[in-house]
Design a protein around this motif. Structure first.
Motif, PDB file in Angstrom:
ATOM      1  N   LEU A 170      -4.941   5.851  -5.124  1.00 13.13           N
ATOM      2  CA  LEU A 170      -5.889   4.559  -5.280  1.00 13.13           C
ATOM      3  C   LEU A 170      -6.047   3.930  -3.850  1.00 13.13           C
ATOM      4  O   LEU A 170      -7.145   3.804  -2.919  1.00 13.13           O
ATOM      5  N   ALA A 171      -4.940   3.041  -3.619  1.00 12.42           N
ATOM      6  CA  ALA A 171      -4.579   2.139  -2.434  1.00 12.42           C
ATOM      7  C   ALA A 171      -5.009   3.103  -1.108  1.00 12.42           C
ATOM      8  O   ALA A 171      -4.698   2.743  -0.090  1.00 12.42           O
ATOM      9  N   ALA A 172      -4.197   4.338  -1.068  1.00 17.67           N
ATOM     10  CA  ALA A 172      -4.856   5.077   0.046  1.00 17.67           C
ATOM     11  C   ALA A 172      -5.702   5.768   0.845  1.00 17.67           C
ATOM     12  O   ALA A 172      -5.483   5.993   2.064  1.00 17.67           O
ATOM     13  N   MET A 195       0.865  -1.360   0.396  1.00 12.63           N
ATOM     14  CA  MET A 195       0.200  -0.352  -0.045  1.00 12.63           C
ATOM     15  C   MET A 195       1.029   1.636   0.465  1.00 12.63           C
ATOM     16  O   MET A 195       0.002   2.190  -0.383  1.00 12.63           O
ATOM     17  N   LEU A 196       2.251   1.259   0.528  1.00 18.59           N
ATOM     18  CA  LEU A 196       2.954   2.455   0.652  1.00 18.59           C
ATOM     19  C   LEU A 196       4.308   2.131  -0.563  1.00 18.59           C
ATOM     20  O   LEU A 196       4.539   1.300  -0.750  1.00 18.59           O
ATOM     21  N   VAL A 197       3.823   3.189  -1.467  1.00 15.53           N
ATOM     22  CA  VAL A 197       4.569   3.245  -2.734  1.00 15.53           C
ATOM     23  C   VAL A 197       5.240   4.742  -2.783  1.00 15.53           C
ATOM     24  O   VAL A 197       5.213   5.813  -1.929  1.00 15.53           O
ATOM     25  N   LEU A 198       6.971   5.058  -3.313  1.00 15.59           N
ATOM     26  CA  LEU A 198       7.339   6.469  -3.932  1.00 15.59           C
ATOM     27  C   LEU A 198       6.759   7.081  -4.591  1.00 15.59           C
ATOM     28  O   LEU A 198       7.572   6.992  -6.372  1.00 15.59           O
ATOM     29  N   PRO A 199       5.833   8.038  -4.818  1.00 18.91           N
ATOM     30  CA  PRO A 199       5.013   8.324  -6.568  1.00 18.91           C
ATOM     31  C   PRO A 199       6.454   9.623  -6.721  1.00 18.91           C
ATOM     32  O   PRO A 199       6.714  10.125  -6.192  1.00 18.91           O
ATOM     33  N   LEU A 211       0.539   9.312   4.677  1.00 23.49           N
ATOM     34  CA  LEU A 211      -0.064   9.198   5.669  1.00 23.49           C
ATOM     35  C   LEU A 211      -0.982   8.952   5.012  1.00 23.49           C
ATOM     36  O   LEU A 211      -2.127   8.338   6.758  1.00 23.49           O
ATOM     37  N   ALA A 212      -1.960   9.094   4.359  1.00 23.23           N
ATOM     38  CA  ALA A 212      -3.278   8.619   4.394  1.00 23.23           C
ATOM     39  C   ALA A 212      -3.136   7.275   3.962  1.00 23.23           C
ATOM     40  O   ALA A 212      -3.736   6.496   4.402  1.00 23.23           O
ATOM     41  N   GLY A 213      -2.160   6.219   3.742  1.00 23.05           N
ATOM     42  CA  GLY A 213      -1.855   4.844   3.467  1.00 23.05           C
ATOM     43  C   GLY A 213      -1.489   4.169   5.162  1.00 23.05           C
ATOM     44  O   GLY A 213      -2.712   2.914   5.540  1.00 23.05           O
ATOM     45  N   THR A 214      -0.973   4.918   5.705  1.00 23.27           N
ATOM     46  CA  THR A 214      -0.927   4.565   6.885  1.00 23.27           C
ATOM     47  C   THR A 214      -2.033   5.033   8.116  1.00 23.27           C
ATOM     48  O   THR A 214      -2.732   3.888   8.801  1.00 23.27           O
TER      49      THR A 214
END
Length: 440
Positions: free
Chosen positions: A206-208, A1-5, A426-429
């Motif tokens: 999307l995932a976050a 879920m955590l990515v580095l855009p 932030l949003a993902g966590t």
């Protein structure tokens, strides 16, 4: 879920974009951290200690203050790392993007996601979900209503088969479908992301979003609807990008979504946008077929269910689309100022990307389509009352999140990678905390 855009270009983002993006990230992180530290963590025997009215930003609180501090620190560190080593971040993003472009990678990601959805599946049920067992048992031929015709029918028939085979209850069969549908959603999301200049940014946002909870074993009638709606958005983006792509399948998809759940009608105005585009391209027949496909699919579905125990004559009196006979005061508008406040918070939980809207710039037909799709879905959030209360009826509004998130992605041209990375973390966590809360 955590990515580095990260940006796909070395050109610096406009100062205006960064000036609007940075405060949005800081505001969201501040809200998450403040509420995470301020709200008492629920303890055994005292569940009321964790109750709060800040539904949209309180998820950190339910996994403890240590989680809140760790999540905020992780988000800040991720942003600093991308700022400190931009070339490494771009290389990593390019490698991940290339991997996502391979079919094998996408299939592996979908399979792994199904396992993750199942292992962390939601163990909570709202009132509607808890009543499904009795309804299915009382309707051995298949349970169905006018509001959720296809989704209820498929779930009830699957339960009948699995109950006879393995003695499963209704909740278990719903969780299975939810997790498998999540795998399909991952495949669709990966295809959608490839249509944007910054695919990892699209995937991350999307995932976050908390809307992904519908795929963590949700015992309700919104998972198949969410998958069909996501497929509709993917097909629409393909149509917009490729002038040779047909439009009529989108009419079939939209009709299928409405058969699953009537709430999919909120995407109807967006199909009209595509029809206008098709006409301007000189494809009047394709546009006409797309327009006719929706009532054709609905008519065929109503006819079939009418012959299998769901009379069309009861559509007006028994469906929420007519407020069950015109009792609009029961269904429209939240109760008082607090109701509005909770409804708006729910948007922030389901689609945190909404806080980035001020940093967006919209100037293409894709943005017009996604804006209309988002407006229809948000209109439902604003005017349709949650019958079980916002906390328990959150999944009713999950359909609003994907078009809104994709609208934000389409409007974020060149963004500051460190700030965007911090936002996604932030949003993902926050979403992960909600998953863990409902799993526990």
């Amino acid at each position: 879920m955590l990515v580095l855009p990260t940006p796909t270009t070395t050109e610096s983002p406009p100062r205006r974009t960064t000036a609007l993006l940075a405060p949005g990230v800081c505001l969201l992180g501040g809200l998450y951290l403040w509420r995470g530290l301020a709200v008492p963590h629920p303890v055994a025997g005292q569940p009321e200690a964790g109750l709060t009215t800040w539904f949209g930003v309180d998820r950190w609180a339910f996994v403890g203050r240590g989680w809140a501090i760790t999540s905020a620190s992780f988000a800040a560190s991720a942003g600093v790392a991308v700022w400190r080593w931009p070339e490494r971040a771009r290389t990593l993003a390019a490698d991940v993007t290339a991997a996502v472009g391979r079919r094998t990678t996408r299939l592996i990601a979908a399979v792994v996601s199904v396992g993750l959805f199942w292992l962390l599946s939601d163990r909570t049920e709202n009132l509607d979900g808890s009543l499904l067992q009795g309804k299915f048992e009382a309707s051995p031929g298949g349970f169905v209503t006018h509001d959720e015709m296809l989704e209820l029918f498929l779930h009830s028939r699957l339960w009948a088969g699995l109950h006879e085979l393995w003695s499963w209850d209704v909740a278990q069969t719903y969780r299975l479908v939810s997790c498998l549908a999540g795998g399909v959603a991952v495949l669709i999301a990966l295809r959608i992301a490839r249509r944007f200049d910054q695919p990892l940014q699209a995937l991350g946002l999307l995932a976050a979003g908390g809307w992904v909870m519908v795929f963590f074993g949700d015992v309700e009638n919104y998972t198949l609807t969410a998958v069909v709606a996501l497929g509709y958005l993917a097909a629409a983006l393909r149509f917009l990008d490729d002038e040779e792509a047909p439009l009529w399948p989108l009419g079939l998809l939209l009709g299928l979504g409405v058969l699953c759940h009537l709430e999919t009608l909120v995407l109807g105005p967006s199909l009209l946008v595509l029809i206008v585009i098709a006409v301007r391209r000189g494809r009047r027949l394709d546009a006409g077929l797309a327009l006719a496909a929706v009532p054709a699919v609905l008519g065929l579905g109503l006819w079939w269910f009418d012959r299998h125990g769901l009379p069309i004559s009861q559509l007006v009196s028994g469906s929420q689309i007519s407020a069950q006979g015109g009792d609009w005061s029961r269904f429209l508008f939240p109760d008082g100022a607090m109701g509005w406040w909770l409804q708006l918070q729910l948007v922030l939980l389901l689609a945190p990307a909404v806080v980035l809207l001020p940093a967006c710039r919209f100037a293409d037909v894709r943005s017009v389509f996604l804006a209309v799709a988002s407006a229809g879905a948000l209109l439902m959030v604003v005017v349709w009352r949650a019958q079980l209360g916002v906390f328990d009826d959150w999944n009713l509004y999950a359909i609003a999140a994907p078009p809104l998130i994709l609208l934000v992605v389409s409007g974020l041209r060149r963004v500051n990678a460190p700030w965007m990375t911090a936002f996604v973390v932030l949003a993902g966590t926050q979403a992960v905390a909600w998953v863990l809360e409902n799993h526990a």
